[in-house]
Design an enzyme around this catalytic site. Structure first.
Site, PDB file in Angstrom:
ATOM      1  N   GLU A 152      22.508  45.473  -1.029  1.00  8.91           N
ATOM      2  CA  GLU A 152      22.679  46.895  -1.356  1.00  8.91           C
ATOM      3  C   GLU A 152      23.976  47.467  -0.805  1.00  8.91           C
ATOM      4  OE1 GLU A 152      19.904  45.538  -0.235  1.00  8.91           O
ATOM      5  OE2 GLU A 152      18.282  46.048  -1.631  1.00  8.91           O
TER       6      GLU A 152
ATOM      7  N   PHE B 222       4.061  50.042   4.188  1.00 12.14           N
ATOM      8  CA  PHE B 222       4.942  48.908   3.948  1.00 12.14           C
ATOM      9  C   PHE B 222       6.265  49.393   3.355  1.00 12.14           C
ATOM     10  CE2 PHE B 222       6.441  45.496   1.039  1.00 12.14           C
ATOM     11  CZ  PHE B 222       6.862  44.626   2.039  1.00 12.14           C
ATOM     12  N   GLN B 223       7.348  48.983   3.944  1.00 14.90           N
ATOM     13  CA  GLN B 223       8.705  49.348   3.521  1.00 14.90           C
ATOM     14  C   GLN B 223       8.931  50.847   3.506  1.00 14.90           C
ATOM     15  OE1 GLN B 223       9.650  47.025  -0.044  1.00 14.90           O
ATOM     16  NE2 GLN B 223      10.440  45.413   1.304  1.00 14.90           N
TER      17      GLN B 223
ATOM     18  N   LYS C 139       7.469  56.606  -5.269  1.00 14.28           N
ATOM     19  CA  LYS C 139       7.094  55.765  -6.411  1.00 14.28           C
ATOM     20  C   LYS C 139       6.130  56.456  -7.363  1.00 14.28           C
ATOM     21  CE  LYS C 139       5.370  51.173  -7.526  1.00 14.28           C
ATOM     22  NZ  LYS C 139       5.013  49.840  -6.994  1.00 14.28           N
TER      23      LYS C 139
ATOM     24  N   MET D 154      42.574  41.730  14.101  1.00 11.44           N
ATOM     25  CA  MET D 154      42.942  43.009  14.698  1.00 11.44           C
ATOM     26  C   MET D 154      42.366  43.130  16.111  1.00 11.44           C
ATOM     27  SD  MET D 154      44.686  45.630  14.522  1.00 11.44           S
ATOM     28  CE  MET D 154      45.188  46.242  12.916  1.00 11.44           C
TER      29      MET D 154
HETATM   30  C1  LIG Z   1      31.529  46.226  10.149  1.00  9.67           C
HETATM   31  C2  LIG Z   1      32.577  46.158  11.188  1.00  9.67           C
HETATM   32  N1  LIG Z   1      32.370  45.437  12.310  1.00  9.67           N
HETATM   33  C3  LIG Z   1      33.326  45.340  13.267  1.00  9.67           C
HETATM   34  C4  LIG Z   1      34.522  45.981  13.105  1.00  9.67           C
HETATM   35  C5  LIG Z   1      35.611  45.874  14.169  1.00  9.67           C
HETATM   36  N2  LIG Z   1      36.770  45.157  13.625  1.00  9.67           N
HETATM   37  C6  LIG Z   1      37.851  45.819  13.157  1.00  9.67           C
HETATM   38  S1  LIG Z   1      38.998  44.797  12.517  1.00  9.67           S
HETATM   39  C7  LIG Z   1      38.083  43.439  12.906  1.00  9.67           C
HETATM   40  C8  LIG Z   1      38.579  42.070  12.588  1.00  9.67           C
HETATM   41  C9  LIG Z   1      38.690  41.812  11.134  1.00  9.67           C
HETATM   42  O1  LIG Z   1      38.918  40.439  10.962  1.00  9.67           O
HETATM   43  P1  LIG Z   1      39.486  39.883   9.614  1.00  9.67           P
HETATM   44  O2  LIG Z   1      38.665  40.344   8.479  1.00  9.67           O
HETATM   45  O3  LIG Z   1      39.660  38.429   9.730  1.00  9.67           O
HETATM   46  O4  LIG Z   1      40.876  40.634   9.480  1.00  9.67           O
HETATM   47  P2  LIG Z   1      42.240  40.404  10.293  1.00  9.67           P
HETATM   48  O5  LIG Z   1      42.316  41.496  11.309  1.00  9.67           O
HETATM   49  O6  LIG Z   1      42.195  39.041  10.907  1.00  9.67           O
HETATM   50  O7  LIG Z   1      43.298  40.545   9.257  1.00  9.67           O
HETATM   51  C10 LIG Z   1      36.888  43.798  13.522  1.00  9.67           C
HETATM   52  C11 LIG Z   1      35.876  42.851  14.014  1.00  9.67           C
HETATM   53  C12 LIG Z   1      34.680  46.745  11.935  1.00  9.67           C
HETATM   54  N3  LIG Z   1      35.795  47.438  11.696  1.00  9.67           N
HETATM   55  N4  LIG Z   1      33.714  46.790  10.990  1.00  9.67           N
END
Ligand SMILES: Cc1ncc(C[n+]2csc(CCOP(=O)(O)OP(=O)(O)O)c2C)c(N)n1
Ligand SMILES: [Mg+2]
Lengths: 595, 176
Positions: free
Chosen positions: A67, A129-130, A179, A497
């Site tokens: 979803e 449920f749900q 529902k 990042m």
């Molecule tokens: C759902 C979610 N979980 C954690 C984060 C924290 N976060 C920000 S950037 C990142 C790394 C992203 O890794 P990748 O997709 O490999 O991108 P890169 O930075 O390596 O280009 C994380 C864990 C987030 N923004 N969103």
């Protein structure tokens, strides 16, 4: 898939007759001109799905694999078109899986209607449920929500939901429908209008001339004005008006991450993105400015850095549609609430009536100063001949699709910032990224939704290896519906990042960010989903696979094996002032003095 | 952004399920502590009034008013300024009072226009509708007798008819 004609919508609006609540939902969607929606069935929403099959109707339903994907696809569609995106889920876990896209749509002001099934009315409150109190769960992240109490309320709730989602500052609205009400028969008719005494948007129309004159007066006295442009310009469809205003003013224009494309990146007045990974020249322009002409932007902390140190010498003009943004983070000297496509021309007229040679001389000096910063401090990276640099991939894609109708979608992380820095976006709704919430996993489904909205466009999802693994199951959706978006995985084997922050601010303690060795073979994976699967490890290979992918017009995944250690620069460290940017060392660097 | 002060906000809302959660949730989410909250019907069955008292800066109160307007169920919000409004709370207080001290306590009650709502063997239950400051004064005077239980409603407030329009109501035209 084509959008329904006005006559078809008018006919749908005029429809009456006895029907079940489930059919009424579909007739309401038709009456709102909805051509496509995304979702997954389940117990509490079964009657609606039954009606999708049993009735003759014009709403295409796209079956997704999670979803969250349905929600982001609806967002991708909404942001590519400006129309309301619709997603559907069952009660409980189906509904809670929509929470992330709803929050994302809330923070990025995306018009969206989420329809959820709920347990039958007699079971509500019994931990059935749900059962999940989804209206309660999403309360802080929706523009509004409805828990429908009687089947007869379905048409009014739907009309109100679409009206609220798409008017004023757009946002997500949830309609939760038990529902038993989906099974109840009643006499359907669709209302033209719904009375919402607490929701008045009429007053936004029109222009307060006194505020416009006050703004023009501040502009006439400013020496270093800058247009600080946010995503509101895109929601207001006010790009043309903005360009005319900027050209009349002859001031630098900076566009936030959400506003990329609201003003052409390649326009000579553009100084691109400000903020944490923005251009040095955009941040310095803001910092040195004596007047921020703020248009549909909200002084987000990723833009301002340390708020007290942000644009310390600047007065603030703030044009927006949402009064709650005025003076929220930074006090406005002049503010004007209104539709930007009305207020921007009014400001332009006032400025043109107020021409002043001295001001023009000052502004030429100012533009020259800004252009100097820009010449000396472009976005730049070092090619080393051995590794493939992620920035190179951006430039290669940018070049390959220049002049074509391309829509760029991203995940969240380093790759997102490189995309923002190196891609040239010259029109609105052609850059779709998760800005406010920063949702990893946004890219794949948002690209699918955008591609379904614009079948002829070239849609490219610049994704990260981490992000891709959060929603890659939607490749099955892409395959089923033959959605040819290209998913370009910038594979550095890291949660890059986060790794960058660990390298710079946590003494290189790479706690739980190394994905290398545990990443599936994206080529095999994509092949198993029936996609075209490509890989590039060098610049030459990158050029070749990009050309091949663009020509293929089928669901495609490219695994770009890029330099694992590359960092995004420049960078404003969290909490620092926005003009104090970290960078690599470059020869001939212009060092900003005395600010 | 400036000193904190007490502010009383009066929100006219649609009488719908969930509206109180939406309003209260907005305060919590934005880091406000609610001092007092009263909800009740109005002259119209489809409308309620929520009176909220918070301790915050002027800047914050302006922000929260604008956020309140963004709630679709909120029709009107204004700040009630104490100098141009009638503010009331209801106090129920059970005071220790045997036969000997009963009349003393009742005299005190009379001074405050409090009513004796119930008489027990060793205690009196008083009810008093007054300005909250007066209620505090009454409670203080009752302390020496021994307060067994005290409870107050949230504050409700209404602007006087004599107040000049616009002064008491910081009306902001705001939308969703
Ligand atoms: C759902 C979610 N979980 C954690 C984060 C924290 N976060 C920000 S950037 C990142 C790394 C992203 O890794 P990748 O997709 O490999 O991108 P890169 O930075 O390596 O280009 C994380 C864990 C987030 N923004 N969103
Ligand atoms: Mg990565």
């Amino acid at each position: 898939m084509s959008t329904p004609t006005e006559t078809a919508v008018a006919a749908a609006r005029a429809r009456t007759g006895r029907m079940t609540g489930a059919e009424a939902i579909i007739r309401s969607l038709e009456a709102e001109g909805v051509d496509i929606c995304w979702g997954i069935p389940g117990g509490a929403i079964l009657p609606l799905y039954d009606a999708f099959m049993a009735c003759d109707h014009t709403v295409e339903h796209v079956l997704v694999r999670h979803e969250q994907g349905a929600g982001h696809m609806a967002q991708g569609y909404a942001r590519a078109t400006g129309r309301v995106g619709v997603c559907i889920a069952t009660s409980g876990p189906g509904a809670t899986n929509l929470v992330t896209p709803i929050a994302d749509a809330f923070l990025d002001s995306t018009p969206m209607v989420a329809i959820t099934g709920q347990v039958p009315t007699h079971l509500i409150g019994t931990d059935a449920f749900q059962e999940a109190d989804i209206t309660g769960i999403v309360m802080p992240i929706v523009k509004h929500s409805f828990l429908v109490q009687r089947a007869e309320e379905i048409p009014t709730a739907m009309r109100a939901a679409f009206h609220i989602a798409s008017s004023g500052r757009p946002g997500p609205v949830l309609v939760d429908i038990p529902k038993d009400l989906q099974l109840t028969e009643f006499d359907f008719s669709y209302p033209d209008e719904v009375e919402l005494p607490g929701y008045d948007t009429d007053w936004i129309t029109g222009v307060d001339q006194a505020a416009v004159d006050a703004a023009a007066d501040l502009i006439a006295r400013a020496r270093k004005p800058v247009l600080y442009v946010g995503g509101g310009v895109i929601n207001a469809e006010a790009t043309d008006e903005l360009i005319l205003l900027a050209e009349a003013l002859q001031v630098p224009v900076t566009t936030t991450l959400l506003a990329k494309g609201a003003f052409p990146d390649s326009h000579p007045l553009s100084v691109q993105m400000p903020g944490m990974h923005g251009s040095k020249y955009a941040n310095w322009t803001m910092h040195r400015s004596d007047l921020l002409i703020t248009i549909g932007a909200r002084f987000d902390d990723r833009v301002t850095g340390k708020l007290d140190a942000f644009a310390p010498g600047a007065k603030i003009i703030h044009f927006d549609i949402d009064p709650a943004e005025i003076s929220k983070n930074r006090t406005a000297d002049v503010s004007l609430i209104g539709h930007l496509n009305e207020t921007l021309p009014a400001l332009r007229d006032a400025v043109l009536a107020n021409r002043n040679d001295e001001r023009i001389r000052h502004q030429i000096d100012w533009l020259n100063e800004v252009q100097g910063w820009r010449r000396e401090n472009p976005f730049r990276y070092r090619r080393d001949g051995s590794t493939l640099k992620p920035e190179y991939v951006m430039e290669a894609f940018d070049k390959a699709l220049r002049g074509k109708d391309a829509i760029w979608v991203t995940g969240v992380g380093q790759h997102q910032m490189w995309a923002a820095q190196y891609l040239t976006i010259d029109g609105p709704r052609r850059w779709i990224t998760s800005g406010g919430l920063g949702t990893m996993g946004f890219g794949v489904p948002a690209a699918i939704g955008a591609q379904q909205a614009c079948p002829d466009a070239y849609v490219v999802n610049i994704d990260g290896d981490g992000c891709f693994q959060m929603t890659m199951q939607e490749l099955a959706t892409a395959r089923c519906y033959d959605v040819p978006a290209i998913h370009a995985v910038i594979n550095n084997g890291w949660l890059g990042m986060v790794r960058q922050w660990q390298e710079l601010f946590h003494d290189e303690r790479y706690s739980e960010t190394d994905l290398f060795g545990t990443i599936p073979d994206f080529v095999k994976l994509a092949e198993s989903y029936g996609c075209l699967a490509l890989r590039a490890e060098t610049e030459a290979e990158a050029d070749a696979v990009i050309a091949e992918a663009i020509a293929a017009r089928r669901p495609t995944v490219i695994d770009f094996r890029v330099d694992r250690e590359e960092k995004v620069y420049p960078m404003v460290p969290a909490g620092a002032a926005s003009h104090e940017m970290l960078d690599e060392t470059w020869e001939n660097e212009w060092v900003e003095d005395g600010v | 952004m400036g000193a904190t002060n007490h502010h009383t906000l009066s929100a006219l809302v649609e009488n719908r399920p969930g509206v109180l959660s939406r309003v209260a949730g907005l305060f919590t989410r934005r880091g406000f502590n609610i001092d007092s909250l009263a909800v009740g019907p109005t002259e119209r069955p489809d409308r309620s009034v929520i009176t909220i008292r918070v301790d915050c800066t002027r800047h914050s109160v302006e922000q929260v008013v604008k956020q309140l307007y963004k709630l679709v169920d909120v029709i009107d919000v204004h700040e009630v300024l104490p100098e141009s409004a009638i503010e009331r709370e209801l106090l129920l207080v059970k005071v220790q009072a045997d036969a000997e001290r009963r009349s003393e306590v009742m005299k005190l009650a009379e001074l405050f226009d409090a009513r004796v709502a119930d008489v027990g063997q060793t205690s009196l239950l008083l009810e008093c509708v007054e300005h909250p400051d007066r209620l505090a004064a009454l409670e203080e005077l009752l302390v020496p007798y021994g307060i067994l239980e005290a409870i107050r409603t949230g504050r409700v407030a209404m602007t006087r008819s004599s107040a000049p329009e616009g002064e008491s109501k910081t009306r902001l035209r705001v939308m969703g």
